[in-house]
Design a protein around this motif. Structure first.
Motif, PDB file in Angstrom:
ATOM      1  N   ARG A   1      -5.278  -1.714  -7.600  1.00  0.00           N
ATOM      2  CA  ARG A   1      -4.432  -0.516  -7.638  1.00  0.00           C
ATOM      3  C   ARG A   1      -3.098  -0.812  -8.317  1.00  0.00           C
ATOM      4  NH1 ARG A   1      -3.366   1.978  -2.020  1.00  0.00           N
ATOM      5  NH2 ARG A   1      -2.183   3.413  -3.350  1.00  0.00           N
ATOM      6  N   LEU A   2      -2.530  -1.966  -7.991  1.00  0.00           N
ATOM      7  CA  LEU A   2      -1.241  -2.333  -8.567  1.00  0.00           C
ATOM      8  C   LEU A   2      -1.353  -2.554 -10.071  1.00  0.00           C
ATOM      9  CD1 LEU A   2       1.721  -2.969  -8.103  1.00  0.00           C
ATOM     10  CD2 LEU A   2       1.082  -5.324  -7.522  1.00  0.00           C
ATOM     11  N   SER A   3      -2.442  -3.172 -10.498  1.00  0.00           N
ATOM     12  CA  SER A   3      -2.646  -3.391 -11.930  1.00  0.00           C
ATOM     13  C   SER A   3      -2.742  -2.062 -12.676  1.00  0.00           C
ATOM     14  CB  SER A   3      -3.914  -4.222 -12.150  1.00  0.00           C
ATOM     15  OG  SER A   3      -4.172  -4.394 -13.525  1.00  0.00           O
ATOM     16  N   SER A   4      -3.508  -1.131 -12.120  1.00  0.00           N
ATOM     17  CA  SER A   4      -3.632   0.199 -12.746  1.00  0.00           C
ATOM     18  C   SER A   4      -2.284   0.909 -12.775  1.00  0.00           C
ATOM     19  CB  SER A   4      -4.661   1.040 -11.992  1.00  0.00           C
ATOM     20  OG  SER A   4      -5.927   0.430 -12.000  1.00  0.00           O
ATOM     21  N   LEU A   5      -1.537   0.790 -11.677  1.00  0.00           N
ATOM     22  CA  LEU A   5      -0.222   1.433 -11.610  1.00  0.00           C
ATOM     23  C   LEU A   5       0.717   0.868 -12.672  1.00  0.00           C
ATOM     24  CD1 LEU A   5       1.946   3.205 -10.181  1.00  0.00           C
ATOM     25  CD2 LEU A   5       2.404   1.225  -8.714  1.00  0.00           C
ATOM     26  N   LEU A   6       0.753  -0.458 -12.803  1.00  0.00           N
ATOM     27  CA  LEU A   6       1.654  -1.083 -13.764  1.00  0.00           C
ATOM     28  C   LEU A   6       1.283  -0.716 -15.194  1.00  0.00           C
ATOM     29  CD1 LEU A   6       1.994  -4.625 -12.152  1.00  0.00           C
ATOM     30  CD2 LEU A   6       3.598  -2.727 -12.010  1.00  0.00           C
ATOM     31  N   GLU A   7      -0.021  -0.727 -15.502  1.00  0.00           N
ATOM     32  CA  GLU A   7      -0.443  -0.345 -16.848  1.00  0.00           C
ATOM     33  C   GLU A   7      -0.075   1.106 -17.141  1.00  0.00           C
ATOM     34  OE1 GLU A   7      -4.546  -1.240 -17.489  1.00  0.00           O
ATOM     35  OE2 GLU A   7      -4.352  -3.327 -16.845  1.00  0.00           O
ATOM     36  N   ASN A   8      -0.209   1.947 -16.146  1.00  0.00           N
ATOM     37  CA  ASN A   8       0.158   3.360 -16.336  1.00  0.00           C
ATOM     38  C   ASN A   8       1.671   3.511 -16.555  1.00  0.00           C
ATOM     39  OD1 ASN A   8      -0.577   6.352 -16.052  1.00  0.00           O
ATOM     40  ND2 ASN A   8       0.986   6.126 -14.497  1.00  0.00           N
TER      41      ASN A   8
ATOM     42  N   LEU B   1       5.831  -8.545 -13.465  1.00  0.00           N
ATOM     43  CA  LEU B   1       4.884  -8.359 -12.363  1.00  0.00           C
ATOM     44  C   LEU B   1       3.464  -8.215 -12.889  1.00  0.00           C
ATOM     45  CD1 LEU B   1       4.157  -7.870  -9.437  1.00  0.00           C
ATOM     46  CD2 LEU B   1       4.896  -5.499  -9.682  1.00  0.00           C
ATOM     47  N   LEU B   2       3.296  -7.532 -14.012  1.00  0.00           N
ATOM     48  CA  LEU B   2       1.953  -7.391 -14.592  1.00  0.00           C
ATOM     49  C   LEU B   2       1.366  -8.752 -14.920  1.00  0.00           C
ATOM     50  CD1 LEU B   2      -0.306  -5.597 -15.764  1.00  0.00           C
ATOM     51  CD2 LEU B   2       0.939  -5.619 -17.934  1.00  0.00           C
ATOM     52  N   GLU B   3       2.184  -9.613 -15.480  1.00  0.00           N
ATOM     53  CA  GLU B   3       1.695 -10.961 -15.787  1.00  0.00           C
ATOM     54  C   GLU B   3       1.273 -11.686 -14.511  1.00  0.00           C
ATOM     55  OE1 GLU B   3       3.209 -14.981 -18.174  1.00  0.00           O
ATOM     56  OE2 GLU B   3       4.614 -13.367 -17.682  1.00  0.00           O
ATOM     57  N   ARG B   4       2.020 -11.479 -13.429  1.00  0.00           N
ATOM     58  CA  ARG B   4       1.680 -12.120 -12.155  1.00  0.00           C
ATOM     59  C   ARG B   4       0.384 -11.537 -11.603  1.00  0.00           C
ATOM     60  NH1 ARG B   4       5.103 -14.914  -8.722  1.00  0.00           N
ATOM     61  NH2 ARG B   4       3.917 -15.869  -7.043  1.00  0.00           N
ATOM     62  N   VAL B   5       0.211 -10.241 -11.725  1.00  0.00           N
ATOM     63  CA  VAL B   5      -0.993  -9.593 -11.188  1.00  0.00           C
ATOM     64  C   VAL B   5      -2.236 -10.017 -11.962  1.00  0.00           C
ATOM     65  CG1 VAL B   5      -2.111  -7.346 -10.878  1.00  0.00           C
ATOM     66  CG2 VAL B   5       0.282  -7.627 -10.254  1.00  0.00           C
ATOM     67  N   LEU B   6      -2.082 -10.263 -13.256  1.00  0.00           N
ATOM     68  CA  LEU B   6      -3.238 -10.632 -14.076  1.00  0.00           C
ATOM     69  C   LEU B   6      -3.692 -12.068 -13.839  1.00  0.00           C
ATOM     70  CD1 LEU B   6      -2.254  -8.947 -17.468  1.00  0.00           C
ATOM     71  CD2 LEU B   6      -3.960  -8.167 -15.821  1.00  0.00           C
ATOM     72  N   MET B   7      -2.886 -12.873 -13.151  1.00  0.00           N
ATOM     73  CA  MET B   7      -3.267 -14.263 -12.878  1.00  0.00           C
ATOM     74  C   MET B   7      -4.459 -14.308 -11.937  1.00  0.00           C
ATOM     75  SD  MET B   7       0.578 -15.863 -12.425  1.00  0.00           S
ATOM     76  CE  MET B   7      -0.028 -17.439 -11.855  1.00  0.00           C
ATOM     77  N   LYS B   8      -5.370 -15.231 -12.208  1.00  0.00           N
ATOM     78  CA  LYS B   8      -6.561 -15.369 -11.365  1.00  0.00           C
ATOM     79  C   LYS B   8      -6.188 -15.867  -9.975  1.00  0.00           C
ATOM     80  CE  LYS B   8      -9.650 -14.209 -14.457  1.00  0.00           C
ATOM     81  NZ  LYS B   8      -8.718 -13.695 -15.450  1.00  0.00           N
ATOM     82  N   ASP B   9      -5.274 -16.820  -9.939  1.00  0.00           N
ATOM     83  CA  ASP B   9      -4.736 -17.294  -8.665  1.00  0.00           C
ATOM     84  C   ASP B   9      -3.270 -17.618  -8.873  1.00  0.00           C
ATOM     85  OD1 ASP B   9      -4.433 -20.188  -9.420  1.00  0.00           O
ATOM     86  OD2 ASP B   9      -6.610 -20.005  -9.636  1.00  0.00           O
TER      87      ASP B   9
ATOM     88  N   ARG C   1      -8.494  -6.500   1.353  1.00  0.00           N
ATOM     89  CA  ARG C   1      -7.404  -5.542   1.127  1.00  0.00           C
ATOM     90  C   ARG C   1      -6.512  -6.003  -0.018  1.00  0.00           C
ATOM     91  NH1 ARG C   1      -3.984  -4.462   6.213  1.00  0.00           N
ATOM     92  NH2 ARG C   1      -2.957  -3.049   4.725  1.00  0.00           N
ATOM     93  N   PHE C   2      -6.293  -7.317  -0.115  1.00  0.00           N
ATOM     94  CA  PHE C   2      -5.465  -7.840  -1.204  1.00  0.00           C
ATOM     95  C   PHE C   2      -6.098  -7.546  -2.564  1.00  0.00           C
ATOM     96  CE2 PHE C   2      -4.579 -11.320  -4.203  1.00  0.00           C
ATOM     97  CZ  PHE C   2      -3.219 -11.151  -4.359  1.00  0.00           C
ATOM     98  N   GLU C   3      -7.409  -7.779  -2.684  1.00  0.00           N
ATOM     99  CA  GLU C   3      -8.077  -7.503  -3.960  1.00  0.00           C
ATOM    100  C   GLU C   3      -8.030  -6.019  -4.300  1.00  0.00           C
ATOM    101  OE1 GLU C   3      -9.085  -9.657  -6.081  1.00  0.00           O
ATOM    102  OE2 GLU C   3      -8.650 -11.374  -4.795  1.00  0.00           O
ATOM    103  N   GLU C   4      -8.171  -5.182  -3.299  1.00  0.00           N
ATOM    104  CA  GLU C   4      -8.111  -3.734  -3.531  1.00  0.00           C
ATOM    105  C   GLU C   4      -6.711  -3.321  -4.004  1.00  0.00           C
ATOM    106  OE1 GLU C   4      -8.305   0.419  -0.939  1.00  0.00           O
ATOM    107  OE2 GLU C   4      -8.971  -1.471  -0.043  1.00  0.00           O
ATOM    108  N   ILE C   5      -5.709  -3.859  -3.313  1.00  0.00           N
ATOM    109  CA  ILE C   5      -4.329  -3.528  -3.688  1.00  0.00           C
ATOM    110  C   ILE C   5      -3.986  -4.115  -5.047  1.00  0.00           C
ATOM    111  CG2 ILE C   5      -1.930  -4.064  -3.091  1.00  0.00           C
ATOM    112  CD1 ILE C   5      -2.641  -3.540  -0.200  1.00  0.00           C
TER     113      ILE C   5
ATOM    114  N   ASP D   1       0.825  -1.202   0.000  1.00  0.00           N
ATOM    115  CA  ASP D   1       0.000   0.000   0.000  1.00  0.00           C
ATOM    116  C   ASP D   1       0.866   1.261   0.000  1.00  0.00           C
ATOM    117  OD1 ASP D   1      -2.515   1.332   0.108  1.00  0.00           O
ATOM    118  OD2 ASP D   1      -2.157   1.741   2.222  1.00  0.00           O
ATOM    119  N   GLU D   2       1.894   1.263   0.847  1.00  0.00           N
ATOM    120  CA  GLU D   2       2.767   2.430   0.920  1.00  0.00           C
ATOM    121  C   GLU D   2       3.593   2.591  -0.357  1.00  0.00           C
ATOM    122  OE1 GLU D   2       2.397   4.437   3.264  1.00  0.00           O
ATOM    123  OE2 GLU D   2       1.148   3.166   4.527  1.00  0.00           O
ATOM    124  N   LEU D   3       4.129   1.488  -0.872  1.00  0.00           N
ATOM    125  CA  LEU D   3       4.944   1.560  -2.084  1.00  0.00           C
ATOM    126  C   LEU D   3       4.134   2.046  -3.279  1.00  0.00           C
ATOM    127  CD1 LEU D   3       7.046  -1.735  -1.784  1.00  0.00           C
ATOM    128  CD2 LEU D   3       7.844   0.599  -1.407  1.00  0.00           C
ATOM    129  N   ILE D   4       2.915   1.551  -3.405  1.00  0.00           N
ATOM    130  CA  ILE D   4       2.049   1.983  -4.516  1.00  0.00           C
ATOM    131  C   ILE D   4       1.740   3.465  -4.393  1.00  0.00           C
ATOM    132  CG2 ILE D   4      -0.257   1.739  -5.509  1.00  0.00           C
ATOM    133  CD1 ILE D   4      -0.085  -1.249  -4.815  1.00  0.00           C
TER     134      ILE D   4
END
Length: 1052
Positions: A550-557, A581-589, A543-547, A497-500
């Motif tokens: 946020r992380l996905s939006s940050l990486l795409e940006n 990391l984007l590929e990891r974030v896009l994984m369903k699990d 909180r994980f889903e929320e982050i 959360d802080e890093l993002i």
């Protein structure tokens, strides 16, 4: 390459910097002056190492492109440049000067001591030194045994809270109900693990199994009798202590009994130990500030301080004592300086004599408490011998062994007597923190605050950390989590959360760091932790889903702004790590990989946005919008050309610095480039449409773009490249048509007005023709037309055009040569004019130019080229024949004159009679020699003219061969016509000289022996030899020395 940069032995940094600007403009203009790099530096993402790496790459590229230099290796040049860079970076006057201390930012990367960690976290948490010291002393942080006991109490408190939670069923909300009991087990396991670690420390006999035992008290030599005989009993020697005393004597006040100029000094001693003395001082100013350090084993030592003055008497053996003070310090005594009244001798005038001093007695780590009894001479102390063994001892003054000893083992010892540091803490408002129970705090919230402030401190120091904590900070955070049971998922969620948040606000954060924390949280939430399944709370999952969003939006940006988030590929490998990391974030699990096409789809979308962002910022930088609206056509073309240079620079930087990151999808980077260029094509088309008709100023734009695109395997003949060709095809064709018409007209006008004065290798017209043909072909060649068929068509057309133009030039030159030659005379006064040589050279140059201007590989074109070659060769032969015919006609004129001396003619008889009659009276000139000499001079001078002014040796040799052969044929035919007639003496002398000189001169010009000694020459030689022999019989002196023998012996 390397100039001296020293002035009077010092490094001239100004000169170094100026040389770097001029020698490596890419480093100065492109990198150091880049606003993207400036933003990255301000955001803490660019280190000095990054700057040096980029400089090294630029200078390597520059040096590798230079030619080799004898005696100077390129590695030496590279080392020299790097040394210059280091000198500029350090800003030192002496390159050999080394820094004396390590930079503060570098110190933070080392393993720090406890004191350094205390100092760091005082800064992080904003704690004053006094507050830290109060807590430090009150909590006995320097006492390992006390800390072990404190941790044990905390762990016991955590177990009690866990048991209470299990009894009351007050659990956090988990994703499944079965996790509630698992949660209690996790709490117990974490406590037991810490307890096991604590028990692994070396301790005395005793353990967690507490036993109630009877206490026995002994007097003097009594010992505590506890447990069975195998248990260790304490003796008085086990509790012998070591105390450190510091005595600082400041000054003496109220000294009146001695003169002001007398010398005074002080002594100090701990009874039973050594004695120390201060420096000497005058009685008018008795001040010292001297410290004495002592060590004693007495818990209740006696300290004596005495004041002396030097004795002036001769018989005095000792100095005079002026006063003394006796102190009984303890570890709880005040540490600050204080005034003490001194005991003075009887009848002394110093009744109010005082001494200011400070006595500090440090308490041993294992002495926990001291208790003053009612008896003044007794005092009790509580000692911790080990983690589980305590002893209560009573001491008398000046004694190192206890008077009484009571062993306490297996007990929980609590004591609540007043404590000095606690009192001071209460005074300064710190008692709440000192007496707080750690088990009652919300450590999850406190840890989040601690981690945030630590991260804020870390990102604001001088070290480019990219979000990574220093080893000391990680150590403290790890200890906090382990000691107070902060869940790992909570820790990493807070970290993410802080890093993002920092990254969204412009700070540069290492994507690998984000990846580590995200992977930990993902494995925890999805139940795939390496250490087994753990409990997952509903709050953690939400909180994980929320982050994650946020992380996905940050990486795409960041990928959409990759040129600005990762300028010049810095931080190194960050863009590649972001894509991973984007590929990891896009994984369903955590276990199911995402299809490659889905990742590719997201990256494609980001790169489409990136194209628009990059071009928009580029046009803003170039201010293209302002110019395109109001500028003239020429200005628009100039701006579009400048914009093309910037676009190419952007694409080259993308390829150089970012292509490795997109190595999985090279076609996506090509699509990004096509999208970027399509935006540029709008401005380009607008500028080209504004250009006037038949304006060729736009060709440099095509060359610039085409040269950049044709070398790119992915962009060559791509969408934009084909669009560029479609625009310029009509322009190229139109330009060639006009140039062809212009060249044809210039040939026609030029040859009509040609003066045939020599210009370089030919005439003015031929030079202009060949230059224009070559320039036109070089222009089309420099276009490097990428489409093979049209490129071949252009080449074929230009070659055929050159062939036609050269053919016309050759034919017109041939006609002009013949006309000019006909106007010349046929006497021996004839000298080949320079304009005839110029025409000859035009044909020679045309022959050379066809090899470059008319050659095409294979097919009809090659045959057509052979035709123009044949035409030139045939024309040269004709010109040689015409010229040879001209010079041979001169010889025919000479022979015609000799024909007058033929036997039987009236002129011959008249000449013979006249010469014989006149020879009786005067010396008559030899008739016929002037004619021969004139002809020989004609031959030699024309040979020299041809040698000097004709450029082709081969053609000269052919001309001389024909000239010689035809000359011999003409002489042979002339002699054949007089086969039955004896030659006149003058005819014979003239022919012998002409034939011999001609043979000799043409041999010197390089005519081959086979040509010189031809059958014709042999016939002529034989006839003249026979004639010479006949004359020698009838008129031996008539030849006057002229003979067919070796002519080399003759002059001229």
């Amino acid at each position: 390459m390397c100039r001296p940069h020293t002035v009077s032995g010092k490094i001239n940094l100004a000169l170094l910097k100026e040389e770097m600007k001029t020698s490596i403009p890419e480093e100065w203009k492109v990198f150091l002056k880049s606003d993207r790099v400036a933003r990255m530096v301000h955001s803490g993402g660019c280190s000095a190492s990054d700057f040096r790496d980029v400089f090294k790459k630029n200078i390597e590229k520059r040096v590798r492109s230079l030619p080799e230099i004898d005696g100077l290796s390129k590695e030496t040049v590279l080392s020299s440049w790097l040394a210059k860079y280091d000198a500029i970076y350090r800003g030192e006057e002496d390159l050999c000067k080394q820094p004396n201390r390590m930079a503060l930012s570098a110190v933070s990367e080392l393993i720090l001591s406890k004191e350094q960690l205390y100092e760091m976290f005082q800064q992080i948490l904003g704690i004053k030194k006094l507050e830290h010291q109060l807590i430090y002393n009150a909590c006995q942080l320097d006492n390992g045994d006390e800390q072990a006991a404190q941790i044990r109490r905390e762990l016991d408190g955590r177990l009690q809270l866990a048991e209470q939670m299990a009894r009351e069923r007050k659990f956090p909300k988990f994703v499944t109900r079965e996790m509630e009991n698992m949660y209690i087990e996790e709490l117990r396991s974490s406590v037991n693990l810490l307890m096991a670690n604590l028990e692994s420390l070396p301790v005395s006999k005793g353990g967690p199994e507490f036993k109630l035992q009877k206490l026995k008290r002994s007097q003097n030599s009594a010992f505590l009798d506890i447990g069975d005989e195998n248990e260790v009993q304490l003796s008085k020697s086990d509790v012998v202590l070591s105390f450190t005393l510091e005595i600082v004597i400041m000054e003496v006040q109220g000294l009146k009994s001695v003169a002001p100029n007398r010398i005074v000094y002080c002594t100090m001693e701990v009874e039973g130990g050594e004695k120390l003395q201060t420096d000497q001082a005058e009685a008018s100013r008795p001040q010292w500030g001297t410290q004495g350090d002592f060590t004693t084993t007495h818990p209740r030592p006696v300290v004596k301080v005495k004041l002396f003055t030097e004795s002036t008497g001769v018989l005095a053996l000792e100095d005079k004592e002026l006063g003394r003070v006796v102190l009984y310090p303890t570890s709880n005594s005040p540490k600050s300086p204080d005034l003490h009244k001194m005991i003075v001798p009887k009848n002394s005038q110093d009744s109010d004599l005082k001494i200011k001093l400070a006595v500090r007695m440090d308490k041993p780590p294992h002495m926990k408490h001291s208790l003053k009894c009612n008896s003044v001479i007794m005092k009790s102390f509580l000692f911790q011998v080990s983690q589980y063994t305590f002893a209560m001892c009573s001491y008398r003054e000046k004694k190192s062994e206890p008077q009484e000893l009571m062993q306490l083992e297996g007990y929980t010892v609590d004591y609540t007597a007043p404590h000095t540091d606690t009192d001071r803490g209460q005074k300064h408002g710190m008692d709440e923190f000192i007496s707080a129970n750690p088990c009652k705090f919300d450590h999850a919230s406190l840890f989040r605050l601690l981690q945030r402030q630590t991260l804020d401190h870390r990102l604001n120091d001088s070290y480019s950390c990219l979000g990574w904590f220093s080893p000391g900070q990680v150590f403290v955070l790890d200890e906090y989590c382990a000691r107070y049971g902060v869940r790992g998922c909570h820790r990493h969620l807070c970290y993410l959360d802080e890093l993002i948040e920092y990254s969204e606000n412009g700070s540069v954060i290492d994507p690998t760091l984000l990846h580590y924390s995200f992977a930990f949280c993902a494995s925890h939430v999805h139940g795939n932790r390496p250490d087994g399944i753990g409990t997952v709370s509903v709050e953690e999952k939400e909180r994980f889903e929320e982050i994650k969003d946020r992380l996905s939006s940050l990486l795409e940006n960041q990928i959409s702004h990759f040129r600005y988030c990762f300028p010049f590929g810095r931080p190194e490998g960050a863009l590649k790590a972001t894509l991973s990391l984007l590929e990891r974030v896009l994984m369903k699990d955590i276990a199911t990989p995402i299809p490659a096409e889905e990742v590719k789809k997201v990256v494609r979308k980001c790169l489409e946005k990136a194209a628009l962002i990059n071009y928009t910022r580029l046009t803003e930088y170039a201010k293209i919008e302002e110019t395109m609206n109001q500028a003239t056509p020429a200005r628009k073309l100039e701006e579009v050309l400048h914009l093309a240079e910037l676009c190419i620079e952007v694409l080259q930087q993308n390829e150089e610095h970012h292509s490795e990151a997109f190595a999985w999808w090279p076609e996506l980077l090509a699509e990004h480039a096509e999208k970027f260029l399509s935006l540029y094509s709008v401005d380009m088309d607008s500028a080209l449409e504004a250009q006037p008709q038949d304006s060729w100023d736009s060709f440099p734009l095509f060359q610039l773009l085409n040269n950049a695109l044709r070398n790119d395997t992915l962009l060559c003949n791509g969408k934009f490249h084909k669009h560029l060709q479609e625009i310029f095809v009509p322009m190229v064709v139109r330009y060639i048509d006009l140039m062809e018409s212009s060249i044809a007209q210039s040939i026609h006008r030029g040859l009509e007005q040609e003066s045939w004065q020599p210009v370089n290798n030919g005439s003015a017209t031929s030079e202009d023709l060949f230059w224009k043909l070559d320039a036109l072909q070089m222009f089309v060649f420099d276009l490097h037309w990428p489409e093979p068929e049209f490129a071949h068509h252009l080449e074929q057309r230009l070659k055929l055009m050159a062939t036609d133009m050269i053919e016309a030039c050759v034919k017109r030159t041939r006609i002009a040569f013949e006309l000019k030659l006909q106007k010349t005379n046929k006497s021996t006064d004839f000298r080949i004019p320079s304009y005839l040589c110029t025409m000859f050279n035009v044909l020679v140059d045309a022959k050379k130019q066809t090899a470059k201007l008319c050659i095409l590989d294979g097919g009809q074109e090659q045959q057509y080229h052979s035709k123009i070659d044949d035409l030139i060769d045939e024309t040269v032969k004709e010109i040689i024949s015409l010229l040879v015919s001209k010079v041979v006609s001169v010889l025919e004129g000479v022979l015609s004159k000799l024909s007058r001396y033929d036997e039987g003619t009236f002129f011959s008889s008249l000449v013979s009679f006249t010469v014989k009659a006149a020879a009786k009276y005067v010396d008559v000139p030899k008739p016929g020699m002037d004619l021969a000499d004139t002809y020989i001079m004609f031959v030699r001078q024309n040979q020299d003219i041809l040698r000097e002014k004709v450029n082709e040796e081969m053609y000269i040799e052919k001309l001389f061969d024909q000239w010689y052969s035809n000359s011999m044929k003409v002489i042979c035919m002339w002699l054949a016509d007089r086969l039955d007639v004896q030659l006149h003496i003058y005819q014979l002398k003239t022919l012998i000289k002409i034939v011999k000189k001609t043979y000799r001169d043409f041999r010197l010009q390089g005519v081959m022996e086979g040509t010189l000694n031809s059958k014709t020459y042999d016939t002529v030689h034989s006839r003249l030899t026979v004639e010479e022999a006949t004359v020698s019989v009838t008129d031996a002196g008539g030849l006057q020395g002229i003979t067919m023998k070796d002519s080399d012996e003759e002059e001229g």
